[in-house]
Design a protein around this motif. Structure first.
Motif, mmCIF file in Angstrom:
data_model
loop_
_atom_site.group_PDB
_atom_site.id
_atom_site.type_symbol
_atom_site.label_atom_id
_atom_site.label_comp_id
_atom_site.label_asym_id
_atom_site.label_seq_id
_atom_site.Cartn_x
_atom_site.Cartn_y
_atom_site.Cartn_z
ATOM 1 N N ALA A 178 0.734 -1.157 0.074
ATOM 2 C CA ALA A 178 0.033 -0.057 0.110
ATOM 3 C C ALA A 178 0.964 1.459 -0.042
ATOM 4 C CB ALA A 178 -1.032 -0.115 1.333
ATOM 5 N N ASN A 179 0.779 2.285 -0.924
ATOM 6 C CA ASN A 179 1.053 3.441 -0.715
ATOM 7 C C ASN A 179 0.874 4.427 0.305
ATOM 8 O OD1 ASN A 179 1.900 6.272 -1.226
ATOM 9 N ND2 ASN A 179 2.343 5.702 -3.653
ATOM 10 N N VAL A 180 1.429 4.305 1.273
ATOM 11 C CA VAL A 180 1.111 5.031 2.602
ATOM 12 C C VAL A 180 1.114 6.596 2.383
ATOM 13 C CG1 VAL A 180 2.119 5.464 5.026
ATOM 14 C CG2 VAL A 180 2.328 3.254 4.123
ATOM 15 N N VAL A 181 1.689 7.173 1.516
ATOM 16 C CA VAL A 181 1.564 8.541 1.086
ATOM 17 C C VAL A 181 0.310 8.834 0.657
ATOM 18 C CG1 VAL A 181 2.882 10.644 -0.036
ATOM 19 C CG2 VAL A 181 4.268 8.722 0.704
ATOM 20 N N ASN A 182 -0.076 8.122 -0.476
ATOM 21 C CA ASN A 182 -1.416 8.389 -0.792
ATOM 22 C C ASN A 182 -2.553 8.261 -0.021
ATOM 23 O OD1 ASN A 182 -0.073 9.048 -3.165
ATOM 24 N ND2 ASN A 182 -0.427 7.234 -4.282
ATOM 25 N N LEU A 183 -2.507 7.101 0.885
ATOM 26 C CA LEU A 183 -3.547 6.628 1.825
ATOM 27 C C LEU A 183 -3.512 7.819 2.855
ATOM 28 C CD1 LEU A 183 -3.153 2.942 2.423
ATOM 29 C CD2 LEU A 183 -5.043 4.149 1.545
ATOM 30 N N SER A 184 -2.505 8.400 3.278
ATOM 31 C CA SER A 184 -2.224 9.355 4.357
ATOM 32 C C SER A 184 -3.120 10.655 3.767
ATOM 33 C CB SER A 184 -1.132 9.755 4.819
ATOM 34 O OG SER A 184 -0.374 8.444 5.264
ATOM 35 N N LYS A 185 -2.960 10.962 2.559
ATOM 36 C CA LYS A 185 -3.324 12.332 2.087
ATOM 37 C C LYS A 185 -5.016 12.045 2.102
ATOM 38 C CE LYS A 185 0.574 13.858 -0.852
ATOM 39 N NZ LYS A 185 1.073 13.989 -2.202
ATOM 40 N N GLU A 186 -5.287 10.789 1.489
ATOM 41 C CA GLU A 186 -6.713 10.913 1.426
ATOM 42 C C GLU A 186 -7.448 10.487 2.664
ATOM 43 O OE1 GLU A 186 -10.569 10.390 -0.555
ATOM 44 O OE2 GLU A 186 -8.331 10.767 -1.334
ATOM 45 N N LEU A 187 -6.558 9.940 3.858
ATOM 46 C CA LEU A 187 -7.206 9.867 5.171
ATOM 47 C C LEU A 187 -7.259 11.461 5.532
ATOM 48 C CD1 LEU A 187 -8.116 8.349 7.599
ATOM 49 C CD2 LEU A 187 -5.577 8.455 8.143
ATOM 50 N N MET A 188 -6.402 12.027 5.604
ATOM 51 C CA MET A 188 -6.501 13.432 6.065
ATOM 52 C C MET A 188 -7.429 14.344 5.632
ATOM 53 S SD MET A 188 -4.453 13.082 8.698
ATOM 54 C CE MET A 188 -3.293 11.952 8.942
ATOM 55 N N TYR A 189 -7.615 14.101 4.410
ATOM 56 C CA TYR A 189 -8.751 15.005 3.497
ATOM 57 C C TYR A 189 -10.080 14.512 3.964
ATOM 58 C CZ TYR A 189 -11.764 16.326 -0.337
ATOM 59 O OH TYR A 189 -12.940 16.781 -0.994
ATOM 60 N N GLN A 190 -10.422 13.289 4.176
ATOM 61 C CA GLN A 190 -11.547 12.903 4.581
ATOM 62 C C GLN A 190 -11.955 13.414 6.044
ATOM 63 O OE1 GLN A 190 -12.774 8.840 3.593
ATOM 64 N NE2 GLN A 190 -11.537 8.878 1.857
ATOM 65 N N GLN A 191 -10.897 12.952 6.993
ATOM 66 C CA GLN A 191 -10.940 13.509 8.551
ATOM 67 C C GLN A 191 -11.144 15.019 8.619
ATOM 68 O OE1 GLN A 191 -11.102 11.404 10.672
ATOM 69 N NE2 GLN A 191 -9.393 10.311 11.286
ATOM 70 N N VAL A 192 -10.816 15.833 7.565
ATOM 71 C CA VAL A 192 -10.944 17.258 7.562
ATOM 72 C C VAL A 192 -12.347 17.418 7.479
ATOM 73 C CG1 VAL A 192 -10.581 19.384 6.542
ATOM 74 C CG2 VAL A 192 -8.599 18.071 7.244
ATOM 75 N N LEU A 193 -13.014 16.585 6.445
ATOM 76 C CA LEU A 193 -14.535 17.111 5.943
ATOM 77 C C LEU A 193 -15.354 16.617 7.141
ATOM 78 C CD1 LEU A 193 -14.525 16.028 2.065
ATOM 79 C CD2 LEU A 193 -14.460 18.222 3.112
ATOM 80 N N ARG A 194 -15.077 15.230 7.710
ATOM 81 C CA ARG A 194 -15.800 14.685 8.727
ATOM 82 C C ARG A 194 -15.817 15.526 9.909
ATOM 83 N NH1 ARG A 194 -19.118 10.939 6.165
ATOM 84 N NH2 ARG A 194 -17.752 9.304 4.813
ATOM 85 N N ARG A 195 -14.646 16.183 10.192
ATOM 86 C CA ARG A 195 -14.623 16.752 11.637
ATOM 87 C C ARG A 195 -14.654 18.208 11.197
ATOM 88 N NH1 ARG A 195 -10.061 13.558 14.704
ATOM 89 N NH2 ARG A 195 -11.017 11.532 14.601
ATOM 90 N N PHE A 196 -15.117 18.832 10.251
ATOM 91 C CA PHE A 196 -15.140 20.214 9.822
ATOM 92 C C PHE A 196 -16.107 21.016 11.007
ATOM 93 C CE2 PHE A 196 -16.553 24.080 7.606
ATOM 94 C CZ PHE A 196 -14.966 24.438 7.109
ATOM 95 N N ALA A 197 -15.460 21.966 11.554
ATOM 96 C CA ALA A 197 -16.109 22.878 12.760
ATOM 97 C C ALA A 197 -16.163 21.887 13.899
ATOM 98 C CB ALA A 197 -17.725 23.011 12.316
ATOM 99 N N HIS A 198 -15.440 20.725 13.932
ATOM 100 C CA HIS A 198 -15.531 19.949 15.250
ATOM 101 C C HIS A 198 -14.053 19.426 15.577
ATOM 102 C CE1 HIS A 198 -19.855 19.563 15.416
ATOM 103 N NE2 HIS A 198 -19.802 19.405 14.381
ATOM 104 N N PHE A 199 -12.994 20.224 15.061
ATOM 105 C CA PHE A 199 -11.664 19.903 15.558
ATOM 106 C C PHE A 199 -11.131 20.136 16.760
ATOM 107 C CE2 PHE A 199 -11.572 21.628 11.023
ATOM 108 C CZ PHE A 199 -11.227 20.563 10.181
ATOM 109 N N ASN A 200 -10.122 19.162 17.309
ATOM 110 C CA ASN A 200 -9.648 19.473 18.438
ATOM 111 C C ASN A 200 -8.732 20.744 18.518
ATOM 112 O OD1 ASN A 200 -10.951 17.175 19.198
ATOM 113 N ND2 ASN A 200 -9.111 15.706 18.851
ATOM 114 N N ALA A 201 -8.667 21.394 19.621
ATOM 115 C CA ALA A 201 -7.816 22.618 19.484
ATOM 116 C C ALA A 201 -6.676 22.392 20.709
ATOM 117 C CB ALA A 201 -8.879 23.616 20.145
#
Length: 344
Positions: free
Chosen positions: A258-281
């Protein structure tokens, strides 16, 4: 060892069963006088053997000695062929004419040098590399057991970090768990329930912002999701890194790169969308001035530029600081970034 046993039995007695079970036989025979007409037979560790340091047991003409050049050459072969963390176990017995062995290298005669040493080492290196490559097609993986840490007693006990384990391979975050923890005395059940509910809400990946644009992007991801690949990623077991980019994953009876770089980018993108306005500070002990941060960023951006205009950078930083202060309410609501009146 205990008398006339086989060579493998002797190794098992001295070094343990885990070493003995991961050894392969190796032989090199050379009748050419140019390389001393030597004969070598021994046992070397395979790809399943893992150790923190190299172990080399070398006999030349029946006498236990050391040869730094040979040891270093074999270690190089292992480092190039098997994972970097693997340090080999080597047993070798070399027979060659006595006059071709120089025992005067070290005062104790423990270290030796050989006639035509480079040629002999090259022959042995080639044989070791060939053996490793032929054996590296298969590798056994030990299944990780689930460990549960129990706490017995009436008092609350804090679990030391070194005793916490990642026991669930399906947990994508790989969090550390202390499984059975005692309830803190005096803390009401209602408070615990409220805390758990709050934590669940913050960790719930399906909780996204009410903005139509965010919901459309999330819906687009769900629509284009590949069910088979999702199942593989969700239930795979991490084996290890193959190189700087690819990781080895196991799912069922199959192994995947598995290409970890590509997986990580996709994971972070989806996490940002899922947690938009609900990020930890994260609260800084000393608030960071926006103006100085922007200056640092501009200098970093222009680090390779021949001309650096400090006045221009200051104007850009000043204008950007004003703009961010005007957007402070939106930044806090959507990205959990708090900016005070002073621009910190």
């Amino acid at each position: 060892s205990v008398g006339p046993t086989s060579r493998l039995d002797a190794i098992r007695t001295v070094y343990g069963a885990s070493v003995a079970r991961n050894l392969m036989k190796i032989e090199v025979s050379e009748n050419d006088e140019a390389c001393s007409g030597f004969k070598m037979d021994g046992l070397i560790s395979n790809s399943n053997y893992v150790a923190k340091k190299i172990t080399m047991v070398l006999f030349i003409n029946g006498r236990m000695v050391e040869c730094s050049a040979l040891k270093r050459a074999i270690e190089i072969v292992y480092a190039a062929t098997l994972p970097k963390a693997s340090k080999p176990y080597i047993y070798m017995s070399i027979i060659l004419p006595p006059e071709h062995v120089d025992v005067n290298v070290h005062p104790t005669k423990k270290e030796v040098s050989l006639l035509n040493q480079e040629v002999i080492i090259e022959r042995i290196q080639s044989a070791v590399e060939s053996k490793l490559r032929s054996s590296n097609d298969t590798k056994a993986f030990q299944e990780q057991c689930h460990i549960i840490i129990m706490h017995v007693g009436s008092k609350s006990q804090k679990v030391p970090v070194h005793k916490m384990v990642r026991a669930d391979s399906t947990d994508p975050a790989g969090r550390l768990h202390a499984y059975v923890q005692m309830k803190r005395p005096g803390l009401p059940e209602s408070t615990l329930t409220a805390v758990r509910s709050f934590v669940r809400q913050r960790r719930n990946p399906k909780e996204s912002a009410n903005l139509t644009s965010i919901q459309d992007l999330v819906a687009d991801i769900d629509k284009n999701c590949h069910a088979g690949l999702l199942n593989t990623v969700r239930h795979c077991v991490y084996i290890g890194m193959a190189d700087d980019v690819f990781a080895l994953l196991q799912h069922g009876t199959h192994l995947y790169l598995a290409n970890v770089v590509n997986l990580s980018k996709e994971l972070m993108y989806q996490q940002v969308l899922r947690r938009f306005a609900h990020f930890n500070a994260i609260q800084l002990s000393n608030p960071a001035p926006l103006f100085e941060l922007l200056i640092l960023a501009l200098k970093e951006e222009n680090a390779n530029s021949e001309c650096e205009n400090d006045d221009f950078n200051e104007k850009v930083a000043e204008t950007s600081t004003k703009l961010l202060k005007l957007k402070a309410e939106m930044l806090e609501e959507f990205f959990c970034i708090h900016i005070d009146r002073n621009g910190n």
